[in-house]
Structures are given as C-alpha cells and as structure tokens.
Design an enzyme around this catalytic site. Structure first.
Site, PDB file in Angstrom:
ATOM      1  N   THR A   1       0.608  -1.310  -0.037  1.00 55.39           N
ATOM      2  CA  THR A   1      -0.062   0.013   0.114  1.00 55.39           C
ATOM      3  C   THR A   1       1.012   1.347   0.129  1.00 55.39           C
ATOM      4  O   THR A   1       0.528   2.274  -0.601  1.00 55.39           O
ATOM      5  CB  THR A   1      -1.013   0.090   1.036  1.00 55.39           C
TER       6      THR A   1
ATOM      7  N   LYS B   1       0.289  -7.429  12.724  1.00 54.39           N
ATOM      8  CA  LYS B   1      -0.661  -6.524  12.193  1.00 54.39           C
ATOM      9  C   LYS B   1      -2.050  -7.172  13.104  1.00 54.39           C
ATOM     10  O   LYS B   1      -2.369  -8.113  12.672  1.00 54.39           O
ATOM     11  CB  LYS B   1      -0.796  -6.804  10.887  1.00 54.39           C
TER      12      LYS B   1
ATOM     13  N   GLU C   1      -1.404 -28.126  27.791  1.00 53.04           N
ATOM     14  CA  GLU C   1      -2.456 -28.575  27.041  1.00 53.04           C
ATOM     15  C   GLU C   1      -2.442 -30.145  26.473  1.00 53.04           C
ATOM     16  O   GLU C   1      -3.071 -30.606  26.283  1.00 53.04           O
ATOM     17  CB  GLU C   1      -3.294 -27.503  25.945  1.00 53.04           C
TER      18      GLU C   1
ATOM     19  N   TYR D   1      -8.076   0.691  -3.351  1.00 50.71           N
ATOM     20  CA  TYR D   1      -7.058   1.262  -4.522  1.00 50.71           C
ATOM     21  C   TYR D   1      -6.230  -0.253  -4.819  1.00 50.71           C
ATOM     22  O   TYR D   1      -6.561  -1.129  -4.391  1.00 50.71           O
ATOM     23  CB  TYR D   1      -6.121   1.885  -3.439  1.00 50.71           C
TER      24      TYR D   1
ATOM     25  N   THR E   1       1.409  -4.386   4.029  1.00 47.58           N
ATOM     26  CA  THR E   1       1.338  -4.668   5.644  1.00 47.58           C
ATOM     27  C   THR E   1       1.100  -6.071   5.958  1.00 47.58           C
ATOM     28  O   THR E   1       1.090  -6.529   6.972  1.00 47.58           O
ATOM     29  CB  THR E   1       0.281  -3.655   6.235  1.00 47.58           C
ATOM     30  N   ASP E   2       0.411  -6.847   4.871  1.00 49.39           N
ATOM     31  CA  ASP E   2      -0.508  -8.046   5.314  1.00 49.39           C
ATOM     32  C   ASP E   2       0.835  -8.978   5.658  1.00 49.39           C
ATOM     33  O   ASP E   2       0.376  -9.652   6.636  1.00 49.39           O
ATOM     34  CB  ASP E   2      -0.810  -8.553   3.939  1.00 49.39           C
TER      35      ASP E   2
HETATM   36  N1  DAS Z   1      -2.310  -6.029   0.400  1.00 50.89           N
HETATM   37  C1  DAS Z   1      -1.627  -5.355   1.066  1.00 50.89           C
HETATM   38  C2  DAS Z   1      -0.338  -5.903   1.284  1.00 50.89           C
HETATM   39  O1  DAS Z   1       0.325  -5.387   0.187  1.00 50.89           O
HETATM   40  C3  DAS Z   1      -1.704  -3.758   0.992  1.00 50.89           C
HETATM   41  C4  DAS Z   1      -0.845  -3.228   2.136  1.00 50.89           C
HETATM   42  O2  DAS Z   1      -1.572  -2.940   3.348  1.00 50.89           O
HETATM   43  O3  DAS Z   1       0.132  -3.129   2.032  1.00 50.89           O
HETATM   44  O4  DAS Z   1       0.049  -6.090   2.229  1.00 50.89           O
END
Ligand code: DAS
Length: 360
Positions: free
Chosen positions: A44, A197, A317, A58, A124-125
């Site tokens: 992103t 995240k 467990e 986007y 970010t994923d």
């Molecule tokens: N799809 C997500 C990624 O590329 C977009 C982001 O949040 O960066 O990890």
C-alpha cells in the site's frame, strides 16, 4: 497537503525523478549525513487510489521507488538516500523465494562500508513475517527498518509519507544499532520479532504484545526498551549460508475441526507443521492422532495458538515431551512458520528446535 500534491503530481509522471545515487535533486550528497538504502517491495505504501477519498479501495504496488523517494524530499534532511526496486507486489503474495531475494540483497548491502542503514518498504499483510525473517538471518548491527502504510499516498491523511520518513530517520540513527530489525508505523518503533498486524482497517494497525521499543517524533527517536531474544548479529543463522527455506505449513484449530486439511498437508512434502490451536495451543482430541501420525513421518509438529496474545506452555494442554512436539512460545502461527523454516536449514532435531523457539 504539499506532500499529497507532490505525490499526486509524481503519480501522473509530472516531476518524475530517477534517483540512482545517494542524495536527491534538492540536496547534493553530504558526507556528514548517513547513507540509507531503501529497498522497495510494493504494498500500500506504493499504492494508488482513484481519488483522495479512496483510503481503503486502491491498487497496491503501483508506485516505483524513485517516485516514492522523489515525493518525499524531506528525507534529505536526515540521510542520503537511494532506492532499489526489489519487488513490486502486494505482500499477501510474498513467498519463500521473494524472502530469499530480499534477504540476500540486504545481507550484501549491510556489508558495504558506504551503507549505514536499510529501509524495506513492504505491504502490511505479511510485513511482520518479513521483519522477523530478516531479524533471524541478517548478520549485522546496522539498523534495518521495515515500513508500510495502511492508506495509499493518494488518500486524504495518508500515513505512508510520515511512516517512511520515520523509517529513514531510525535507519540513519546510531542509537538504532544492535536492536534487531525494527518496524516504524504510526509513530511507534516496534521490534520486528514482536510486532503483528492486529487491526486490518486503520492506521494504528501494528502492535507488539510486549510493547513498543520506542517512538519517533519529528525525526527523533525516543527509546524505552531493547529486545532480549537473539537476533541479527547474535543469531546463529546466516542467510549467506543457505539458499532455500524448508516447506512449512499451518493448520488452524476450531470447534468441529476435521483432520482433512491436516492429513492433506501432512502428505505434501512439508518438513514441519504449525498447529494454530485454540486457547493455549489446545489440540482437539480428534486431531491428536493425525498430528502423531505426521510426527511419525519425521515431520516436526509445532504448537502455536490462534489467540493473538500470551504464549503456549510446554506440556500444559498437550504432553509435548511424550509426543515429541515443539511449542512456539509467544510466536503466532505465521511467525512460528518463519522460525521453523529458518531453523530447519540447520537442524531437524526436535530438542534443538525447542531450544531455538525459546531463544528467538
Ligand atoms: N495488500 C496489502 C499488502 O500489500 C496492502 C498493504 O496494506 O500494504 O500487504
């Protein structure tokens, strides 16, 4: 808004600037400033939306690194920067090969005397996985900072520009040395090992259950903690010594779970299976024999938990000693997969693996 204007202009190709050496058009390279290399992989932070109102709708991985840097001339205030495009993908599509290409490039650059710090721009994923991977395998004390954004640069109140400025500020700082791989998002400095995240729809998305290491405010770092787990220069792992990562998969625990997925994954040639259990890494009674059968094939079984915080206790467990299973400690399933894949480049002994999970 000037950043958005610069950024929007650059997106349309106006004012396109190619940066091939350290420094920017605005400011010649200065010997006094640290040299920071920015390795771009997509996400992103390199995304673009149709309008300023598109903060969530986007296309990721659109803006090349030279345009990212040219849209942020303020970087020259803290470092001489230059960019390299290592990949241009949304990070949900990262794979072991992408990780290795990125890691090899980081490892080569940190050996260079004219490189003082590294920034990796990333989606970010899976950012938390890449940050942990680099934390395990790059033998350096130089700052390595992984950064992303939750909104594209074209959006109102975009977070990418400040996140990137903070990342370069930290990567340029001597006080960031020896702290392992770091993640700067939303003004915080987090450990690449601990950060996850935790929220998928707002800029305050990344958290460490053990707390941030510090903050960045107007380009200045404020430190409050340092990592205690082994990392980077103190790691026993070195990306220069291996070229592939072991195949490791994750299966998820839940009510009414069947062994269908586990049985299939057990036959797919994996070297370790991460079980994302309920609660403290609990395993459904119907699943135990399936995992024992997988262990009997020589595949490592590692108990993590689907619960986002806490840590899995050994022999609580499940009788891990008896089953010869490993517990992932406080690592979530996706981070446990990274550590298992790296550890298996060195050992396939379950007791050694457990030691590694305690230490990293
Ligand atoms: N799809 C997500 C990624 O590329 C977009 C982001 O949040 O960066 O990890």
């Amino acid at each position: 808004m000037h950043l958005l204007k610069n950024f929007a202009q650059l997106l349309t190709g106006v004012g396109f600037v190619a940066l091939s050496t350290f420094g920017t058009m605005a400011q010649a390279q200065t010997a006094t400033k640290p040299n920071v290399v920015i390795l771009a992989t997509g996400g992103t932070i390199a995304g673009a939306g149709a309008s300023a109102l598109n903060s969530a709708t986007y296309a990721a991985a659109k803006v090349p690194v030279d345009k990212l840097l040219a849209g942020l001339p303020e970087l020259a205030n803290v470092a001489n920067v230059r960019g390299e495009q290592v990949a241009q993908i949304a990070s949900e599509s990262f794979n072991n090969e992408t990780l290795m290409v990125l890691g090899k490039r980081v490892s080569a650059l940190v050996k260079q005397a004219d490189v003082d710090g590294i920034v990796v721009t990333h989606g970010t994923d899976t950012l938390e996985e890449t940050a942990y991977f680099l934390n395990l395998v790059i033998r350096t004390s130089k700052p390595i900072v992984v950064v992303g954004s939750m909104r594209p640069g074209t959006a109102l109140s975009a977070d990418g520009a400040l996140n990137l400025f903070d990342a370069v500020s930290v990567a340029a700082s001597k006080d960031a040395m020896g702290k392992g791989v770091l993640v700067t998002m939303n003004d915080e400095i987090n450990s690449g090992r601990d950060v996850v995240k935790l929220v998928n729809i707002k800029t305050e998305a990344f958290k460490s259950q053990w707390g941030p290491l510090g903050m960045v405010v107007e380009g200045n770092n404020y430190w409050f903690r340092a990592p205690v787990k082994r990392h980077t220069a103190q790691s026993e792992f070195n990306i220069d010594e291996f070229s592939t990562l072991a195949p490791v998969e994750i299966v998820y625990g839940y009510g009414n779970v069947s062994t269908t997925a586990t049985d299939a994954v057990g036959k797919s040639g994996i070297k370790a299976l991460i079980h994302a259990g309920t609660g403290n890494g609990s395993v459904a009674a119907t699943m135990v024999p399936a995992l024992q059968a997988i262990r009997a094939q020589g595949i490592q079984v590692i108990r993590s938990s689907r619960v986002p915080a806490g840590f899995v206790l050994r022999n609580a467990e499940q009788p891990d000693d008896k089953y010869d299973w490993v517990v992932a400690h406080d690592l979530n399933p996706q981070k446990a997969r990274i550590l298992a894949a790296v550890a298996l480049t060195k050992t396939s002994d379950s007791k050694e693996l457990q030691r590694i999970f305690w230490q990293y």
